[in-house]
Every structure is written in C-alpha cells, then in structure tokens.
Design a protein around this motif. Sequence first.
Motif, PDB file in Angstrom:
ATOM      1  N   THR A  37       0.831  -1.207   0.000  1.00  0.00           N
ATOM      2  CA  THR A  37       0.000   0.000   0.000  1.00  0.00           C
ATOM      3  C   THR A  37       0.866   1.258   0.000  1.00  0.00           C
ATOM      4  O   THR A  37       0.400   2.322  -0.405  1.00  0.00           O
ATOM      5  CB  THR A  37      -0.931   0.037   1.224  1.00  0.00           C
ATOM      6  OG1 THR A  37      -0.146   0.015   2.423  1.00  0.00           O
ATOM      7  CG2 THR A  37      -1.875  -1.151   1.214  1.00  0.00           C
ATOM      8  N   THR A  38       2.130   1.129   0.447  1.00  0.00           N
ATOM      9  CA  THR A  38       3.040   2.274   0.506  1.00  0.00           C
ATOM     10  C   THR A  38       4.403   1.873  -0.036  1.00  0.00           C
ATOM     11  O   THR A  38       4.980   0.880   0.405  1.00  0.00           O
ATOM     12  CB  THR A  38       3.196   2.776   1.949  1.00  0.00           C
ATOM     13  OG1 THR A  38       1.929   3.171   2.462  1.00  0.00           O
ATOM     14  CG2 THR A  38       4.151   3.964   2.003  1.00  0.00           C
ATOM     15  N   HIS A  65      -3.412  -2.186  -4.795  1.00  0.00           N
ATOM     16  CA  HIS A  65      -3.840  -1.537  -3.549  1.00  0.00           C
ATOM     17  C   HIS A  65      -2.911  -0.395  -3.142  1.00  0.00           C
ATOM     18  O   HIS A  65      -3.075   0.169  -2.060  1.00  0.00           O
ATOM     19  CB  HIS A  65      -3.905  -2.567  -2.423  1.00  0.00           C
ATOM     20  CG  HIS A  65      -4.748  -3.763  -2.737  1.00  0.00           C
ATOM     21  ND1 HIS A  65      -6.103  -3.687  -2.959  1.00  0.00           N
ATOM     22  CD2 HIS A  65      -4.405  -5.074  -2.903  1.00  0.00           C
ATOM     23  CE1 HIS A  65      -6.570  -4.889  -3.227  1.00  0.00           C
ATOM     24  NE2 HIS A  65      -5.567  -5.749  -3.197  1.00  0.00           N
ATOM     25  N   THR A  89      -1.589   2.949  -2.345  1.00  0.00           N
ATOM     26  CA  THR A  89      -2.219   4.244  -2.085  1.00  0.00           C
ATOM     27  C   THR A  89      -1.193   5.362  -1.913  1.00  0.00           C
ATOM     28  O   THR A  89      -1.540   6.537  -2.025  1.00  0.00           O
ATOM     29  CB  THR A  89      -3.088   4.197  -0.819  1.00  0.00           C
ATOM     30  OG1 THR A  89      -2.274   3.845   0.309  1.00  0.00           O
ATOM     31  CG2 THR A  89      -4.204   3.172  -0.965  1.00  0.00           C
ATOM     32  N   TYR A  90       0.081   5.008  -1.634  1.00  0.00           N
ATOM     33  CA  TYR A  90       1.121   6.007  -1.392  1.00  0.00           C
ATOM     34  C   TYR A  90       2.354   5.623  -2.200  1.00  0.00           C
ATOM     35  O   TYR A  90       2.881   4.526  -2.056  1.00  0.00           O
ATOM     36  CB  TYR A  90       1.453   6.050   0.109  1.00  0.00           C
ATOM     37  CG  TYR A  90       2.370   7.185   0.530  1.00  0.00           C
ATOM     38  CD1 TYR A  90       3.689   7.247   0.096  1.00  0.00           C
ATOM     39  CD2 TYR A  90       1.924   8.182   1.381  1.00  0.00           C
ATOM     40  CE1 TYR A  90       4.529   8.271   0.484  1.00  0.00           C
ATOM     41  CE2 TYR A  90       2.764   9.224   1.783  1.00  0.00           C
ATOM     42  CZ  TYR A  90       4.059   9.261   1.329  1.00  0.00           C
ATOM     43  OH  TYR A  90       4.889  10.270   1.710  1.00  0.00           O
ATOM     44  N   SER A 103      -5.865   3.161  -7.174  1.00  0.00           N
ATOM     45  CA  SER A 103      -6.080   3.411  -5.740  1.00  0.00           C
ATOM     46  C   SER A 103      -5.185   4.508  -5.189  1.00  0.00           C
ATOM     47  O   SER A 103      -5.299   4.861  -4.011  1.00  0.00           O
ATOM     48  CB  SER A 103      -5.850   2.121  -4.936  1.00  0.00           C
ATOM     49  OG  SER A 103      -6.694   1.075  -5.381  1.00  0.00           O
ATOM     50  N   LEU A 104      -4.302   5.047  -6.010  1.00  0.00           N
ATOM     51  CA  LEU A 104      -3.300   5.987  -5.521  1.00  0.00           C
ATOM     52  C   LEU A 104      -3.929   7.284  -5.024  1.00  0.00           C
ATOM     53  O   LEU A 104      -4.673   7.951  -5.737  1.00  0.00           O
ATOM     54  CB  LEU A 104      -2.297   6.304  -6.635  1.00  0.00           C
ATOM     55  CG  LEU A 104      -0.970   6.921  -6.181  1.00  0.00           C
ATOM     56  CD1 LEU A 104      -0.204   5.953  -5.288  1.00  0.00           C
ATOM     57  CD2 LEU A 104      -0.129   7.314  -7.386  1.00  0.00           C
ATOM     58  N   GLN A 105      -3.617   7.622  -3.760  1.00  0.00           N
ATOM     59  CA  GLN A 105      -4.138   8.842  -3.142  1.00  0.00           C
ATOM     60  C   GLN A 105      -3.048   9.858  -2.820  1.00  0.00           C
ATOM     61  O   GLN A 105      -3.328  11.055  -2.777  1.00  0.00           O
ATOM     62  CB  GLN A 105      -4.897   8.493  -1.861  1.00  0.00           C
ATOM     63  CG  GLN A 105      -6.120   7.623  -2.077  1.00  0.00           C
ATOM     64  CD  GLN A 105      -6.803   7.263  -0.786  1.00  0.00           C
ATOM     65  OE1 GLN A 105      -6.409   7.696   0.298  1.00  0.00           O
ATOM     66  NE2 GLN A 105      -7.842   6.444  -0.862  1.00  0.00           N
TER      67      GLN A 105
END
Length: 466
Positions: free
Chosen positions: A104-105, A127, A129-130, A149-151
Amino acid sequence: MEIDTILGDELLEEVFRRLHPHSSFSFSTADVSLVSKRWLRLYRSSISRLDLCLSPDNCTSPSLSSFLSHFPHLSFLYIVIIPTVSAFPDQILHSISSSCTKLTTLLIYHAPVSVSPLLSLSNSCPHLTYLSISLSTSVSFHWLRFFRSLQTLSVSFRFVPGESKHVDDDADAELKLENLTLFYIRRGGYGFDWLWRSCKNLKKLQLVRCEGVGDDTSVSSFVNCFKGLQEVELRTCGVVVHNILSKVLENCTSLNSLLIHNMVSSDGLLLQFITHSSCSLQKLDLRLPRVLENNHLSAMADRFRGLLSLRLHMCYLVSGEGLRTMALAMTNELQELALTDCKVEPGLLTILGQRFRNLRKLDLSYNGMLVDDEFIALLASCNCLRELRVRGCEGLTNASVISMFKSCKQLERVDIMECPGIEVEAIELFVLNCAGLRMINVEEDKLSIVSRSWALKKLVEVLDWL
C-alpha cells in the motif's frame, strides 16, 4: 515442554507483530534465525514494513525478488538506492512488482525510475495508495491513470542533460490523488499541463524547491486543481511563491491550512493575501525571516480568527511587542503554538499562558531569552498541554522540568534536547512522575539507568535525534 511447541503459528506471529521496533526487546532477523527455521518464517510473515538500502554491489534483481517473497504481508516498503546507476532502479521496481502484491506504501529514493516498470507496478500492486519516487524531467505523468487506488504521490525530479522535451496531448484523466508533493520543478518544465488538468480531487499540495509549476500551458491550467484544495505548502520556492500565492488568493476558497517557508520577498503580497483572502484558515505556518513584520501579525489576528494552529519561525523583523499585540488580539481557541527562534521577550509568556489556556501543543525551541520563572508561570496556565518542545533553550534548568510534570498532567511528548541547564536527576524525576509520557527527546548521556528502566516499563519511546 519447549516453548516452540507450546506457541501456535498465529500466536507467535501476533507476538512478533506487537514487539515495538524501538523497544529494548526488539530483535533482528539474525536473532530469530538462531531459534528455528519456523520462527524465522513466522517472523518474516508478521512483518508489514521493511526498510532497505540497496546497491548493485549487494543486490541483484533475482536475489531481491527471492528475498521479498519471504514477506507475504508486506504493505510498507522503503528503499534507498546507492549509487544512482541508471538501469538498477528499474530492475528494483520490477522485482517489487513480482513479489509485493499487497503493498500500500512504496518509497524509493535517490534514483529516477522509468515508465515501463511503473506500469508493471500498477498492475501488480492494485492496492497502492502512497508512492514516492524520483523521475527524469522528460517523463510524463500519463502512467498515473493506471494507479486506480493511488491517493498520495511524491515526486522528486532529476534533470538529465540532453533529454528531449515532452509534448503533452493526452485527454484529461480523473485521478484519485488527494495529496501531491513535487520537488525541484525547473522553470518552464514540460509535462505538467496534463497533471494539473487531471488533479481534480486534490486536498493537499506541497511544492519544495521549485522554480515554477511548468511551462506557459501548465501555468494556465495550474488553477484546475484548486477547487477543493484545503492545504498548500510552499517550501523554499523562491520568487514563484508570489505567483502561486496570488493564484490561491484569486481561485481557492476552501483553503484551511497554509505553510510558506523562505519566501524571498513579498512586495506587499503577503499582507494583501492576509487581508483579502476569503479562506477560513485554521492552520498557518510561516518561516519568513526577512518578510514577516508586526503589521502582518496584526492582520493575521484580525482576519484569521478561527486559527487553531499558528507556527512562526525565525521572525527576525517581528518585535516582542508585535507578538504581544497579536496574542491579545487573537481568540483563545488556539490549540497549537510555535514560536521557534523568535523574540520571546520578558512578559510575553505570561500573556500567552493567560490567553491560550486550551493549548495542546507548544514549541518554544531555540529561544535564548527563555528562563525558568516565566516558563513555569506559563505552564501553570497551560495545563492541557500534550506536546511540548523547548529544544535549544539554554536558559532553562531542572526547575522547569519539575514544573512540567507538576503542572501538565496530560503531557505525552516532550523535546528537551540541547538544554545544558537540565541535568540527569531532573530527567529521572520527569520519567518517573509524568504519568502519560509516551515519547521524550533527550541526549543519551542524560539518561540514568533508573530513567531507562522506567521508560521501558512505561513503554516510553526515547529518542536522541530529530
């Protein structure tokens, strides 16, 4: 019966997960491998974060893939690549794509990557996100459309001599990015027009050491990301700050947090922004040693009445009287206050304590005029404090430390580094008596055996850096 047979796999994994990385009981992979292969397998399976330093001399793509495959639940991966060999970062990224599907990161530093492995990463790590990476200034941002999914995205740009200019002609995308940080944008840089047109959901924008926001086309489309923007941070961006601040003033109405560090000069723009902005700022962080003056402080206190956090650093043109006037004009709702390396003159702290009784965070670092009597009087009024920093305050002594735990029963985090007047005995009393303490920054040689023992029992994190 041996403990290895008593503890089941799930229970042993839970034990490993709960071990604090800074605890005296923490251990390495080498330690676990001495017990048994089962412990090593379960220990690796329990790890969700991994920090690595890689170079072509100590790592190949197949060996990295094999190594990462032993960590099936890895969600956070931090990699520093040394030195910056051209093809090596891409090989690393391909290895990650093949082995870390639950990431996720991902943070990769000191070496630019190419588009091809990024596309592979987007397929293998849905998945994510970072993402924090380095890019050549000739690489476009079109690959971002494949990261569903990247925020949060952080990009550091590396200029490569002789690289071709990028022509950006793709249609806009609807990126989910909410947080964007960009380092080292060159003046007139290409490829940013598509990015600004596609960042329609941005909430936070950080620009660090940037000379601009792109070429002429990019500048005109820059305001497209302002609609829902809530936070803007401009760190050492020179003269470009003027253009950005003027556009924020004209186009951004949802801003609630602003940080400006090292603005070259304002020519009245900063005061104009303060007095005419339609934003309801709640957080303001300024390090403007050659810009910020008393009239700015008065305008801030009058205009931004809803401030919850005010951080001022190196206010060399601001007088103690200016700070006093600002404090008296502000509401008492302030929860965070920082006056680092400012002119905290006698009498000011008494006013601050009486005015801001709801403070949760206070930073008075590097104030040479700070002495025990006034500091103790301040603490008596600010009994809601949870975080306190007085790093580099050479006038404080043991009496101030004792007052901290007597007056501030809710203290959780404290920084008392570089305070020569504070001695070992006071640190020992503080650790013993501060019931809610969770973290303390202090020199290692000021920690007695008793202090270390109590810190361990109370699960207090002890740091001698930052």
